[in-house]
Write a protein that holds these residues in place. Structure first.
Motif, mmCIF file in Angstrom:
data_model
loop_
_atom_site.group_PDB
_atom_site.id
_atom_site.type_symbol
_atom_site.label_atom_id
_atom_site.label_comp_id
_atom_site.label_asym_id
_atom_site.label_seq_id
_atom_site.Cartn_x
_atom_site.Cartn_y
_atom_site.Cartn_z
ATOM 1 N N ALA A 205 -21.988 127.987 46.018
ATOM 2 C CA ALA A 205 -23.029 127.865 45.111
ATOM 3 C C ALA A 205 -23.252 128.020 43.744
ATOM 4 O O ALA A 205 -23.993 126.709 43.339
ATOM 5 C CB ALA A 205 -23.863 128.493 46.236
ATOM 6 N N LYS A 206 -22.625 128.637 43.458
ATOM 7 C CA LYS A 206 -22.695 129.119 41.782
ATOM 8 C C LYS A 206 -22.213 128.446 40.930
ATOM 9 O O LYS A 206 -22.699 127.686 40.010
ATOM 10 C CB LYS A 206 -22.092 130.798 41.195
ATOM 11 C CG LYS A 206 -22.117 131.456 40.460
ATOM 12 C CD LYS A 206 -22.271 132.990 40.457
ATOM 13 C CE LYS A 206 -21.698 133.266 38.833
ATOM 14 N NZ LYS A 206 -21.035 134.359 38.669
ATOM 15 N N LYS A 207 -21.193 127.591 41.120
ATOM 16 C CA LYS A 207 -20.021 126.903 40.651
ATOM 17 C C LYS A 207 -20.775 125.610 40.502
ATOM 18 O O LYS A 207 -20.908 124.824 39.258
ATOM 19 C CB LYS A 207 -19.128 127.397 41.014
ATOM 20 C CG LYS A 207 -17.914 125.730 40.193
ATOM 21 C CD LYS A 207 -17.608 125.729 38.518
ATOM 22 C CE LYS A 207 -17.140 127.769 38.390
ATOM 23 N NZ LYS A 207 -17.404 127.739 37.179
ATOM 24 N N ILE A 208 -21.335 124.991 41.506
ATOM 25 C CA ILE A 208 -22.365 124.040 42.200
ATOM 26 C C ILE A 208 -23.671 123.780 41.047
ATOM 27 O O ILE A 208 -23.331 122.813 40.275
ATOM 28 C CB ILE A 208 -21.918 123.472 42.966
ATOM 29 C CG1 ILE A 208 -20.999 123.104 44.126
ATOM 30 C CG2 ILE A 208 -23.208 121.923 42.736
ATOM 31 C CD1 ILE A 208 -21.185 122.441 45.639
ATOM 32 N N ASN A 209 -23.897 125.110 40.879
ATOM 33 C CA ASN A 209 -25.058 125.106 40.286
ATOM 34 C C ASN A 209 -25.015 125.116 38.458
ATOM 35 O O ASN A 209 -25.965 124.314 38.484
ATOM 36 C CB ASN A 209 -26.146 125.734 41.095
ATOM 37 C CG ASN A 209 -27.456 125.840 42.036
ATOM 38 O OD1 ASN A 209 -27.280 124.457 42.392
ATOM 39 N ND2 ASN A 209 -27.141 127.284 42.979
ATOM 40 N N GLN A 235 -23.180 113.774 47.055
ATOM 41 C CA GLN A 235 -24.107 113.534 48.207
ATOM 42 C C GLN A 235 -22.755 115.144 48.601
ATOM 43 O O GLN A 235 -24.047 115.880 49.398
ATOM 44 C CB GLN A 235 -23.910 112.641 49.349
ATOM 45 C CG GLN A 235 -22.508 111.914 49.590
ATOM 46 C CD GLN A 235 -22.542 111.156 50.611
ATOM 47 O OE1 GLN A 235 -23.314 111.075 51.589
ATOM 48 N NE2 GLN A 235 -22.316 109.850 50.259
ATOM 49 N N ILE A 236 -21.444 115.300 48.512
ATOM 50 C CA ILE A 236 -20.761 116.139 48.865
ATOM 51 C C ILE A 236 -20.951 117.289 48.311
ATOM 52 O O ILE A 236 -21.117 118.493 49.064
ATOM 53 C CB ILE A 236 -19.340 115.715 48.908
ATOM 54 C CG1 ILE A 236 -18.206 116.508 50.193
ATOM 55 C CG2 ILE A 236 -18.773 115.456 47.836
ATOM 56 C CD1 ILE A 236 -18.189 116.484 50.994
ATOM 57 N N ALA A 237 -21.693 117.080 46.878
ATOM 58 C CA ALA A 237 -22.092 118.521 46.356
ATOM 59 C C ALA A 237 -23.303 118.870 47.047
ATOM 60 O O ALA A 237 -23.197 120.031 47.232
ATOM 61 C CB ALA A 237 -22.275 117.600 44.986
ATOM 62 N N GLN A 238 -24.024 118.060 47.330
ATOM 63 C CA GLN A 238 -25.890 118.584 47.964
ATOM 64 C C GLN A 238 -25.529 119.625 49.451
ATOM 65 O O GLN A 238 -25.610 120.236 49.707
ATOM 66 C CB GLN A 238 -26.432 117.443 48.178
ATOM 67 C CG GLN A 238 -27.390 116.661 46.809
ATOM 68 C CD GLN A 238 -27.682 117.533 46.190
ATOM 69 O OE1 GLN A 238 -27.986 118.788 46.398
ATOM 70 N NE2 GLN A 238 -28.381 117.533 45.212
#
Ligand code: FEO
Length: 395
Positions: A205-209, A235-238
């Motif tokens: 979550a931290k890295k994607i954000n 969409q895959i990141a979400q």
């Protein structure tokens, strides 16, 4: 096989149709997999990742048909695990002085694997490598899922080479997300997350954000396994953000093993009790000795609660259940409830052993469990049904 992803950006990896086990024997790959390697041609030429060692000669041979190996200016090693670095020794035999870009931890892992002193160039988040008109931007992704993991972003084409993140173990001739069966794609992506990335969910979550906050355009996400996300790539990141948030569906999974069917009978009556109490909940039963352990882990990932059952044997539990409990302990699931059950003849230790394992694995154990002596009587089966009802009421 080679195909174009964007002008002068090519997939040059290997599709492994036969793969049925990955990470040794730890992960089942019913649909095979692919080891994705990418070639980026600009004024300079970069190769991003390679393939697993058994395909090293084939990979380098094919690569040499696409590009003069001596013309490769940079090798990018996003991740040192052998499914992506396995062809490096063969490749570097041809181009020993070509710089290999990786993280500091990547140097340690690659040296540890291959004991070679290649021309390593250490990069950190935000470092760039100009290819001429475009550049590669490096993003460290420590523990996603190894200490050395990183991603590379190609400016201009706006492609994120994400390595293991967003991957799926799928072999396909249609290597783009819009060309494959969506249910199969998401089934494999979910299984991949559940079995590999679950322990690292806070970091995911931290890295994607962090990456999303850069507001970079993303035309495609190119993982190191399976298909490329080009249709609505984010969409895959979400999905990953949802999965990283202690994901659960309205599902209860009952996982058991049985010797003479007594524990199976308890499992089926518990399931009946759950449905009697709440017919909206999805209930699944898995005999762990007869099921694929990774598929069962995926069911656990989707569940809000699990029940685990084993009869007592030699003052312990059955071995398939022991292996399963070891696996879910390592995966560190959060925000899930649980309880134990099982038959016994004379000593009956299994319930306590199962309960202790569940507690150690981070599950909220809801009760003292359900025991039935010898083969369950009608009364014991009624108790199992009531146990299921009560459990459903609590979760
Ligand atoms: Fe696909 Fe961590 O290797």
């Amino acid at each position: 096989m080679k195909f174009e992803i964007a002008p002068n950006v090519y997939w040059v990896g290997k599709i492994d149709w036969e793969l049925r086990k990955f990470h040794g024997e730890e992960y089942s790959t019913h649909r095979g997999s692919s080891y994705n390697s990418y070639l980026v041609k600009d004024e300079k030429i970069a190769l991003i990742d390679t393939v697993w060692m058994p395909f090293a000669k084939e990979f380098v041979g094919n690569l040499a048909k696409e590009v003069d190996l001596d013309a490769i200016d940079y090798v990018i090693a996003n991740h040192a695990e052998m499914d992506h670095s396995g062809a490096l020794p063969e490749l570097m035999r041809h181009i020993p002085d070509t710089p290999v870009y990786c993280t500091a931890n990547g140097v340690k892992s690659l040296k540890g694997h291959y004991h070679q002193n290649w021309n390593f160039q250490v990069v950190k988040t935000g470092d760039t490598l100009s290819l001429g008109n475009k550049e590669l931007v490096f993003i460290e992704a420590m523990m996603l899922h190894w200490p050395d993991s990183m991603m590379s972003y190609l400016t201009g084409d706006a492609i994120l080479f994400s390595n293991d993140a967003f991957g799926q173990h799928i072999a396909s001739e249609s290597m783009f997300n819009d060309l494959v069966v969506q249910s199969e794609l998401f089934e494999e992506a979910t299984k991949y997350y559940a079995n590999i990335l679950t322990p690292f969910s806070p970091l995911v979550a931290k890295k994607i954000n962090e990456v999303m906050a850069l507001n970079l355009p993303v035309n495609a996400i190119c993982p190191s396994h399976g298909v490329i996300w080009r249709d609505n790539p984010l969409q895959i990141a979400q999905k990953y953000l949802q999965w990283a948030a202690d994901y659960q569906e309205n599902q209860i999974t009952i996982i058991y093993d049985t010797m003479w069917d007594g524990t199976r009978m308890l499992a089926e009556h518990i399931a009946k009790g759950i449905k009697q109490k709440d017919d909206t909940v999805t209930v699944k039963l898995c005999n762990i000795a007869r099921s694929d352990i990774n598929d069962v882990v995926t069911e656990v990932f989707k569940s809000k609660a699990i029940l685990v059952g084993s009869p007592t044997i030699n003052r312990g539990i059955l071995n398939a259940m022991a292996a399963f409990l070891e696996m879910i302990t390592g995966l560190r699931f959060k925000n899930k409830k649980a309880a134990a059950f099982g038959c016994y003849g004379w000593s009956g230790e299994s319930i306590k052993i199962l309960t202790d394992h569940l507690t150690n694995a981070g599950f909220a154990v809801m009760n003292d469990g359900l025991k039935a002596m010898w083969q369950p009587s009608d009364e014991a089966l009624t108790q199992a049904l009531e146990f299921g009802e009560e459990f459903a009421g609590k979760v």
